[in-house]
Design an enzyme around this catalytic site. Structure first.
Site, PDB file in Angstrom:
ATOM      1  N   TYR A 142       0.739  -1.576  -0.212  1.00  0.00           N
ATOM      2  CA  TYR A 142      -0.180   0.213  -0.100  1.00  0.00           C
ATOM      3  C   TYR A 142       0.310   1.296  -0.118  1.00  0.00           C
ATOM      4  CZ  TYR A 142      -3.715   3.599   1.409  1.00  0.00           C
ATOM      5  OH  TYR A 142      -4.567   4.519   1.725  1.00  0.00           O
ATOM      6  N   ASP A 237       9.134   3.053  -0.263  1.00  0.00           N
ATOM      7  CA  ASP A 237       8.302   3.878   0.414  1.00  0.00           C
ATOM      8  C   ASP A 237       8.235   3.154   2.421  1.00  0.00           C
ATOM      9  OD1 ASP A 237       6.019   4.573   1.860  1.00  0.00           O
ATOM     10  OD2 ASP A 237       4.459   3.376   0.408  1.00  0.00           O
ATOM     11  N   LYS A 265       4.460   8.927   8.926  1.00  0.00           N
ATOM     12  CA  LYS A 265       3.957   8.647  10.030  1.00  0.00           C
ATOM     13  C   LYS A 265       5.038   8.494  11.430  1.00  0.00           C
ATOM     14  CE  LYS A 265       0.940   5.077   7.910  1.00  0.00           C
ATOM     15  NZ  LYS A 265       1.614   4.184   7.378  1.00  0.00           N
TER      16      LYS A 265
HETATM   17  C1  LIG Z   1       0.449   4.487   5.726  1.00  0.00           C
HETATM   18  C2  LIG Z   1       1.475   4.470   4.429  1.00  0.00           C
HETATM   19  C3  LIG Z   1       1.114   5.281   3.313  1.00  0.00           C
HETATM   20  C4  LIG Z   1       0.408   6.082   3.449  1.00  0.00           C
HETATM   21  O1  LIG Z   1       0.335   6.963   4.285  1.00  0.00           O
HETATM   22  P1  LIG Z   1      -1.058   8.784   4.790  1.00  0.00           P
HETATM   23  O2  LIG Z   1      -0.389   9.597   5.456  1.00  0.00           O
HETATM   24  O3  LIG Z   1      -1.444   7.052   5.054  1.00  0.00           O
HETATM   25  O4  LIG Z   1      -1.151   8.985   3.705  1.00  0.00           O
HETATM   26  C5  LIG Z   1       2.122   4.810   2.508  1.00  0.00           C
HETATM   27  N1  LIG Z   1       2.506   4.136   2.074  1.00  0.00           N
HETATM   28  C6  LIG Z   1       2.563   3.206   3.311  1.00  0.00           C
HETATM   29  C7  LIG Z   1       4.091   2.364   2.903  1.00  0.00           C
HETATM   30  C8  LIG Z   1       2.014   3.443   4.820  1.00  0.00           C
HETATM   31  O5  LIG Z   1       2.376   2.472   5.368  1.00  0.00           O
END
Ligand SMILES: *Cc1c(COP(=O)(O)O)cnc(C)c1O
Length: 428
Positions: A142, A237, A265
């Protein structure tokens, strides 16, 4: 009627599904979401004043536990000087320098307000910098909810993906190639066919959005070598893994250097923030220097940056990640031992302060293996643990998170609760 039920009914009248992000609605486990009233350290309390040991930690950010006094003070101190300016601040330079110093691959970095914004812009940057359109992503990873990333594999090998969300025109994902995670041969085949057209590969270098799935030996190495050989950019990511699996993300653990990294995060310590960074020559393509446009009214928000700086500083204490990893491993091992004692098919894994629990005999390496685990038993486990006052992620497809405030007593209380729950599950 319980207060959580009452609030959920009321929330559903004004908010679609009663929540502001879908997984909070408990759809995949059933039942009523707990409405959080307050949180401290490893715990939060719901609207009925029931206390839970929290293993989602805001889905990763709360690595220092909830409401860490120094982070709260930094936020309060920043807030009295104004909440947002729309003009640059010295604190933004400070956090940029801290992130560059810590993440091996980042020479320049830009702040945004969420992980979604970071990945969306990283893709645009990769396309702009290479002059190519196609991207590779992996099923089960994701990367936020940008249109071109909401896609699953099409039928047949090497077909382009199908949108996984209504409202995304097929044309918008026509350039997205979707492969299976850990499928080294699939990566080589995609590059053999489309190598000259591929702008980038985006990957969760340790996946945390299909439960915790680690890369098999050679997977990330292959991504690196294929990207280099074909002039494509590699995007790690690390929105979830950055400052969560170790002090330098997965790139620090593996020594594999991506071209672009996305973060969010943990780097906001619970405040809305995101970032993308990488090699300077690539980053110079971003406006106002280059032709790739990106902007944000609240980007580099002073309150969020203050929380981020203080969090990063606290994470630099010697031994922080060693302690966190030991604690998290103790939880995973403790749960496995209890499940074994009751003959429940169960496995668990961890890296740094991140863990996965699986109702299967061995730790999965693919999305298909996660899907083949006993999801019904997970649901029963989830609700029974909730009754015991332990809050795991409300889905079998999510990782769990441990904070530095989850001390030995908290971990032991969790393992003891699991012992009682597994005993019940064994009786059927
Ligand atoms: C949480 C997450 C996102 C999206 O981040 P948001 O701050 O919720 O938009 C993108 N990539 C990864 C790997 C994530 O865990």
């Amino acid at each position: 009627m319980s207060r959580n039920v009452e609030l959920f009914a009321r929330a559903n009248r004004s908010i679609p599904g009663g929540v502001n992000s879908p997984v909070r609605a408990f759809r995949s486990v059933g039942g009523t979401p707990r409405f959080v009233a307050r949180a401290q350290g490893p715990y939060f309390w719901d609207a009925e004043d029931k206390r839970y040991i929290d293993y989602i930690g805001s889905w990763g950010p709360a690595i220092l536990g909830h409401a860490h006094p120094e982070v709260v003070r930094a936020v309060q101190d920043a807030a009295v000087h104004g909440l947002s300016y729309g003009a640059p601040t010295e604190a933004e330079i400070e956090i940029a320098e801290m992130l560059i110093e810590r993440m091996p691959s980042i020479e320049q970095i830009r702040l945004v307000s969420s992980g979604t914004e970071a990945t969306m812009t990283a893709i645009r940057l990769a396309r702009g910098a290479t002059g190519r359109n196609k991207i590779i992503k992996f099923e089960g990873c994701y990367h936020g909810h940008a249109d071109s990333l909401l896609v699953k594999a099409g039928s047949g090998l090497l077909t382009f993906g199908n949108p996984t969300s209504a409202g995304v025109p097929p044309e918008f994902v026509a350039h997205t190639i979707v492969l299976d995670y850990n499928d080294i041969e699939g990566v080589k085949a995609a590059f053999a066919t489309h190598g000259k057209e591929i702008a980038c590969v985006i990957v969760e270098p340790i996946a945390g959005n299909m439960n915790l799935i680690k890369p098999i030996t050679g997977f990330l190495e292959t991504l690196r070598s294929e990207c280099t050989a074909h002039g494509a950019l590699l995007i790690f990511d690390e929105v979830m893994t950055g400052f969560r699996v170790g002090p330098q993300g997965v790139q620090g653990l593996t020594g594999i250097t991506p071209d672009i990294t996305t973060l969010a995060k943990v780097i906001g310590g619970g405040m809305p923030i995101g970032a993308f960074g990488g090699r300077k020559d690539i980053m110079q393509n971003i406006a106002p220097l280059g032709g790739v446009y990106q902007a944000g009214t609240l980007s580099g928000n002073p309150v969020a940056v203050a929380a981020g700086i203080t969090t990063l500083r606290l994470l630099s204490q010697p031994g922080f990640y060693e302690d966190l990893a030991v604690r998290t491993r103790k939880l995973a091992d403790g749960l496995v031992a209890m499940a074994r004692a009751h003959n429940i098919p169960f496995s668990a894994d961890s890296v740094g302060g991140m863990f996965g629990v699986y109702f299967s005999n061995s730790v999965p390496t693919t999305l298909a293996e996660v899907s083949a685990s006993n999801i019904d038993m997970f649901k029963t486990f989830f609700h029974a643990m909730l009754d015991e006052g332990v809050y795991f992620a409300p889905s079998a497809y999510e990782a769990g998170f441990v904070s530095s405030t989850h001390d030995d007593n908290v971990i032991q209380a969790t393992v003891d609760a699991a012992d009682r729950v597994f005993a019940k599950l064994a009786k059927g």
